[in-house]
Design a protein around this motif. Structure first.
Motif, PDB file in Angstrom:
ATOM      1  N   GLN A   5     -58.514 -16.690  -5.536  1.00  0.00           N
ATOM      2  CA  GLN A   5     -57.583 -16.995  -4.448  1.00  0.00           C
ATOM      3  C   GLN A   5     -57.853 -18.420  -4.000  1.00  0.00           C
ATOM      4  O   GLN A   5     -58.963 -18.747  -3.596  1.00  0.00           O
ATOM      5  N   MET A   7     -57.004 -21.376  -1.399  1.00  0.00           N
ATOM      6  CA  MET A   7     -56.507 -21.540  -0.039  1.00  0.00           C
ATOM      7  C   MET A   7     -56.680 -22.984   0.410  1.00  0.00           C
ATOM      8  O   MET A   7     -57.564 -23.684  -0.077  1.00  0.00           O
ATOM      9  N   ASN A  11     -56.614 -24.335   6.392  1.00  0.00           N
ATOM     10  CA  ASN A  11     -55.795 -23.202   6.814  1.00  0.00           C
ATOM     11  C   ASN A  11     -55.916 -22.081   5.793  1.00  0.00           C
ATOM     12  O   ASN A  11     -55.111 -22.005   4.854  1.00  0.00           O
ATOM     13  N   PRO A  12     -56.886 -21.179   5.956  1.00  0.00           N
ATOM     14  CA  PRO A  12     -57.094 -20.108   4.978  1.00  0.00           C
ATOM     15  C   PRO A  12     -55.874 -19.206   4.775  1.00  0.00           C
ATOM     16  O   PRO A  12     -55.748 -18.578   3.730  1.00  0.00           O
ATOM     17  N   ALA A  13     -54.972 -19.170   5.736  1.00  0.00           N
ATOM     18  CA  ALA A  13     -53.755 -18.367   5.583  1.00  0.00           C
ATOM     19  C   ALA A  13     -52.775 -18.987   4.587  1.00  0.00           C
ATOM     20  O   ALA A  13     -51.873 -18.317   4.095  1.00  0.00           O
ATOM     21  N   ASP A  14     -52.971 -20.270   4.272  1.00  0.00           N
ATOM     22  CA  ASP A  14     -52.134 -20.957   3.288  1.00  0.00           C
ATOM     23  C   ASP A  14     -52.700 -20.657   1.896  1.00  0.00           C
ATOM     24  O   ASP A  14     -53.515 -21.409   1.359  1.00  0.00           O
ATOM     25  N   VAL A  15     -52.263 -19.522   1.337  1.00  0.00           N
ATOM     26  CA  VAL A  15     -52.740 -19.087   0.013  1.00  0.00           C
ATOM     27  C   VAL A  15     -51.829 -19.706  -1.039  1.00  0.00           C
ATOM     28  O   VAL A  15     -50.637 -19.420  -1.098  1.00  0.00           O
ATOM     29  N   PRO A 182     -61.537 -15.462   4.679  1.00  0.00           N
ATOM     30  CA  PRO A 182     -61.691 -14.024   4.494  1.00  0.00           C
ATOM     31  C   PRO A 182     -62.982 -13.712   3.740  1.00  0.00           C
ATOM     32  O   PRO A 182     -63.356 -14.437   2.815  1.00  0.00           O
ATOM     33  N   GLU A 186     -62.612  -8.443   2.794  1.00  0.00           N
ATOM     34  CA  GLU A 186     -61.233  -8.718   3.198  1.00  0.00           C
ATOM     35  C   GLU A 186     -60.368  -9.157   2.011  1.00  0.00           C
ATOM     36  O   GLU A 186     -59.201  -8.767   1.906  1.00  0.00           O
ATOM     37  N   THR A 190     -56.921  -6.911   0.562  1.00  0.00           N
ATOM     38  CA  THR A 190     -55.564  -7.463   0.531  1.00  0.00           C
ATOM     39  C   THR A 190     -54.903  -7.089  -0.784  1.00  0.00           C
ATOM     40  O   THR A 190     -55.464  -7.318  -1.844  1.00  0.00           O
TER      41      THR A 190
END
Length: 191
Positions: A5, A7, A11-15, A182, A186, A190
């Protein structure tokens, strides 16, 4: 399952990439000078003594170390022991040891004979989370900023390759970047 993954570091939410495809994983990591490979898995590796496990991988180890660069090759094991009341503390301590960002003076080379763990590689503007499991070989160049998560229930066997006896000692940066990403648990939760 082996997983990559990618990222954004800020911004770890920007995968940007999430894949379990070995070919894609190998290609993405190779862009950064990181070697990813697969060796055959030994069934019931947890029941095999470390010296026997190393003997089983004689050919693969010899090929990887044909230059003679790695003077210290060993087996690291950690397995849950629910019968031991101290196990949760032991697991927590083992896990916490490498959860902060650090680097090593030599390449970090690991073959996972069983179980799993996650290397987080901080490469400029990105963090690459590489979940390794039985059969995975990963070689991270010296000086690469990274951290490692064994998960909340550490369970793995890894063959480690070192040039020097203290090659595993980390140079910690003091950056708390890892706290924002994450965890291994985690990542696996996902879908």
């Amino acid at each position: 399952m082996t997983l990559l993954q990618v990222m954004a570091a800020d911004n770890p939410a920007d995968v940007r990439v999430r894949t379990t495809d070995d070919a894609v994983i190998g290609t993405e990591l190779a862009k950064h000078g990181i070697t990813f490979g697969r060796w055959p898995v030994v069934e019931n590796a947890t029941a095999i003594a470390s010296d026997e496990l190393l003997a089983h991988y004689t050919d693969q180890v010899a090929e990887l170390n044909q230059s003679g660069r790695y003077q210290h090759i060993d087996v690291a094991r950690i397995h849950p022991d629910d019968a031991d009341p101290e196990w949760p503390k032991v697991a927590e301590g083992a896990r916490a040891k490498f959860l902060d960002e650090h680097r090593h003076a030599e390449d970090e080379v690991r073959y996972f004979a069983a179980g799993r763990g996650c290397f987080y590689l901080h490469l400029g503007q990105e963090v690459l989370a590489v979940v390794c499991e039985g059969g995975d070989l990963l070689s991270v160049p010296a000086g690469t900023l990274h951290w490692f998560d064994m998960g909340s229930r550490p369970d793995f066997i890894a063959i480690r390759f070192f040039e020097e006896a203290d090659g595993w000692v980390g140079d910690f940066t003091g950056d708390r970047i890892s706290a924002g990403f994450p965890t291994l648990d985690e990542l696996l939760a996902t879908s």
